[in-house]
Design an enzyme around this catalytic site. Structure first.
Site, PDB file in Angstrom:
ATOM      1  N   ASP A  78       0.813  -1.215   0.000  1.00  0.00           N
ATOM      2  CA  ASP A  78       0.000   0.000   0.000  1.00  0.00           C
ATOM      3  C   ASP A  78       0.851   1.271   0.000  1.00  0.00           C
ATOM      4  OD1 ASP A  78      -2.418  -1.405   0.029  1.00  0.00           O
ATOM      5  OD2 ASP A  78      -2.426  -1.532   2.218  1.00  0.00           O
ATOM      6  N   CYS A  79       2.160   1.126   0.058  1.00  0.00           N
ATOM      7  CA  CYS A  79       3.077   2.267   0.138  1.00  0.00           C
ATOM      8  C   CYS A  79       3.719   2.516  -1.226  1.00  0.00           C
ATOM      9  CB  CYS A  79       4.148   1.992   1.190  1.00  0.00           C
ATOM     10  SG  CYS A  79       5.506   3.190   1.206  1.00  0.00           S
TER      11      CYS A  79
END
Length: 276
Positions: A10-11
């Site tokens: 998610d980064c």
């Protein structure tokens, strides 16, 4: 090449780092640490191997960092480790392990430090559209640096004086895009001589260059950045810099040649804490 990446899909920075490794034909062992957190002992070992502190691996943004009171500098490593094991989201990302060492790869360009210098030099862009950059340490009397600063009407009178570090920034294929430098005074650092070459202006390359410059300063102990800018306060504001009164700056910053005379006395002073 045997590489491990502690990854959060998610980064964006983590995704960029993983994509760059794969661009170079390296398929690392991917550990999604939110699903499979490292052990307490392994996390402590990774921190030691980065050459920094455990606190440098604690993520603040989007985590319970503040609500757990971890912003108190008196909190030691044992308490930090306990919190990071209980809340793996506090582990900053991506941490990359290679035969050349261990690093928190923020910005993602930092992963290049862990790869062989012989990896193919072909350009590659991050998700946000800017190219990955290599930074190369150069002397202050580098003629291309001096020419770029003069073209941008920036001061170049003190480039060859001691206590300064300068870098050339290039794409992976070797095309120069700009320059930057700093003067360090303990935990404070004056960022200076930041210039993007004409061909690259308007391409958002500065948003890639400035964090990389801050990271190099961070790695030698700087924790707060200062800069003087006559016309780019808006740009630096987007990177987290805020206006500061001159009397709020350390005397070491105010007595630099940049602050004391090379820049006009009404040049805006900006600052921000260096964190990743």
């Amino acid at each position: 090449m045997d590489i491990v990446i502690y990854h959060n899909p998610d980064c964006g920075t983590s995704r960029n780092t993983l994509a760059l490794l794969r661009h170079f034909g390296i398929e690392p062992h991917v550990v999604e640490y939110l699903k499979t957190p490292p052990s307490r002992a392994l996390l402590a070992d990774l921190a030691v191997r980065t050459g920094g502190s455990l606190r440098d691996l604690v993520r603040e943004k989007g985590t319970p960092f503040a609500s757990l009171g971890l912003d108190d500098p008196a909190i030691g490593d044992d308490a930090l480790l306990d919190a990071m094991i209980e809340h793996p989201i506090l582990i900053n990302r991506p941490i990359v392990v290679s035969p050349k060492g261990v690093k928190l790869c923020r910005p993602s360009d930092i992963v290049l430090d862990l790869l062989p210098e012989t990896v193919p030099s072909t350009d590659f862009r991050k998700e946000e559209g800017v190219p990955f950059l290599r930074d190369v340490r150069i002397p202050g009397d580098d003629p291309a640096l001096r020419a770029a600063l003069r073209a941008a009407e920036l001061a170049d009178d003190d480039l060859d004086e001691p206590g300064r570090a300068f870098f050339l920034y290039r794409t992976l294929a070797g095309e120069p895009v700009g320059f930057g430098g700093y003067e360090q005074f303990g935990v404070d650092v004056l960022l200076r001589s930041i210039v993007v070459l004409d061909a690259w202006r308007g391409t958002r390359i500065g948003r890639n260059l400035v964090p990389l410059l801050q990271r190099r300063a961070f790695d030698v102990g700087a924790r707060r950045a200062w800069l003087l800018t006559p016309a780019a306060a808006g740009f630096f504001g987007k990177l987290g810099f805020k206006p500061a009164e001159r009397e709020s700056a350390p005397s070491a910053i105010l007595t630099t040649r940049q602050a004391a005379g090379l820049c006009p006395s009404d040049t805006p002073l900006l600052t921000r804490r260096i964190s990743f």
